[in-house]
Design an enzyme around this catalytic site. Sequence first.
Site, PDB file in Angstrom:
ATOM      1  N   CYS A  85     -44.083 -17.701  21.871  1.00  0.00           N
ATOM      2  CA  CYS A  85     -45.039 -18.018  22.924  1.00  0.00           C
ATOM      3  C   CYS A  85     -45.782 -19.316  22.581  1.00  0.00           C
ATOM      4  O   CYS A  85     -45.196 -20.391  22.648  1.00  0.00           O
ATOM      5  CB  CYS A  85     -45.992 -16.842  23.141  1.00  0.00           C
ATOM      6  SG  CYS A  85     -46.933 -16.942  24.685  1.00  0.00           S
ATOM      7  N   HIS A 194     -42.390 -11.917  23.411  1.00  0.00           N
ATOM      8  CA  HIS A 194     -43.022 -11.493  22.166  1.00  0.00           C
ATOM      9  C   HIS A 194     -42.238 -10.374  21.464  1.00  0.00           C
ATOM     10  O   HIS A 194     -42.533  -9.192  21.652  1.00  0.00           O
ATOM     11  CB  HIS A 194     -44.442 -10.989  22.443  1.00  0.00           C
ATOM     12  CG  HIS A 194     -45.420 -12.069  22.740  1.00  0.00           C
ATOM     13  ND1 HIS A 194     -46.261 -12.593  21.797  1.00  0.00           N
ATOM     14  CD2 HIS A 194     -45.688 -12.729  23.895  1.00  0.00           C
ATOM     15  CE1 HIS A 194     -47.026 -13.530  22.345  1.00  0.00           C
ATOM     16  NE2 HIS A 194     -46.699 -13.634  23.617  1.00  0.00           N
ATOM     17  N   GLU A 196     -42.502  -9.432  18.462  1.00  0.00           N
ATOM     18  CA  GLU A 196     -43.351  -8.704  17.507  1.00  0.00           C
ATOM     19  C   GLU A 196     -44.078  -7.536  18.152  1.00  0.00           C
ATOM     20  O   GLU A 196     -44.637  -6.687  17.440  1.00  0.00           O
ATOM     21  CB  GLU A 196     -44.355  -9.671  16.862  1.00  0.00           C
ATOM     22  CG  GLU A 196     -45.583 -10.030  17.680  1.00  0.00           C
ATOM     23  CD  GLU A 196     -45.327 -11.060  18.760  1.00  0.00           C
ATOM     24  OE1 GLU A 196     -46.316 -11.596  19.307  1.00  0.00           O
ATOM     25  OE2 GLU A 196     -44.152 -11.345  19.084  1.00  0.00           O
TER      26      GLU A 196
END
Length: 226
Positions: A85, A194, A196
């Site tokens: 991002c 994302h 994660e």
Amino acid sequence: MKVGVVTFPGSLDDGDARRAVRLAGAEPVALWHADADLRGVDAVVLPGGFSYGDYLRCGAIASFAPVMGEVVAGAQRGLPVLGICNGFQVLCESHLLPGALVRNDHQKFVCTDQRLRVESTATAWTSAFEAGAEITVPLKNGEGGFVADAETLDRLEGEGRVVFRYLGANPNGSLRDIAGIANERGNVVGLMPHPEHAVEAGYGPGTDGLGLFASVLGAGLAAVGA
């Protein structure tokens, strides 16, 4: 294996990135934007957020942070670097990746679980996937539209450097539905979604994002074995 995660003023997802690194089986190392020292890490993650408040252009000020001088030099030597991002924006501003990220075409912030197709497994961050695999990870951005001139886009496509592509409705106007790209060597990858936030069952849409962190762990172990 040690994976550094850089914290800039305004980073929001650095803790989540360190957690993902840990769940993948590597040792997360906190790196500070003002320190020109990578502390001997084997890979680096530039996390999401709003570095320096997104003043000027997203990622523009962060690209001049002292730590980025070491990140750029390391990437040029082959150090695996992942930009997520805002981290993707920083990679483009640092000229480690081509193109730019601009305001979403619908002028609104988007937050959704996004389907992606893995277009390339020939990178340090995607080798654990199968080419063509479809994964789902969260997406949250206001300036996530990837743009580049036609020549650059054709080169990225022709060289197999489009790493992830949006499936379904294009969420932000990215040209050719591009969600993530790599440099020529394949050690630097940037993506807008994302991973994660999709590393543990029961938290987020699943565990599809863990593959990126497992990939770099495998790449690091292979390099040690070599």
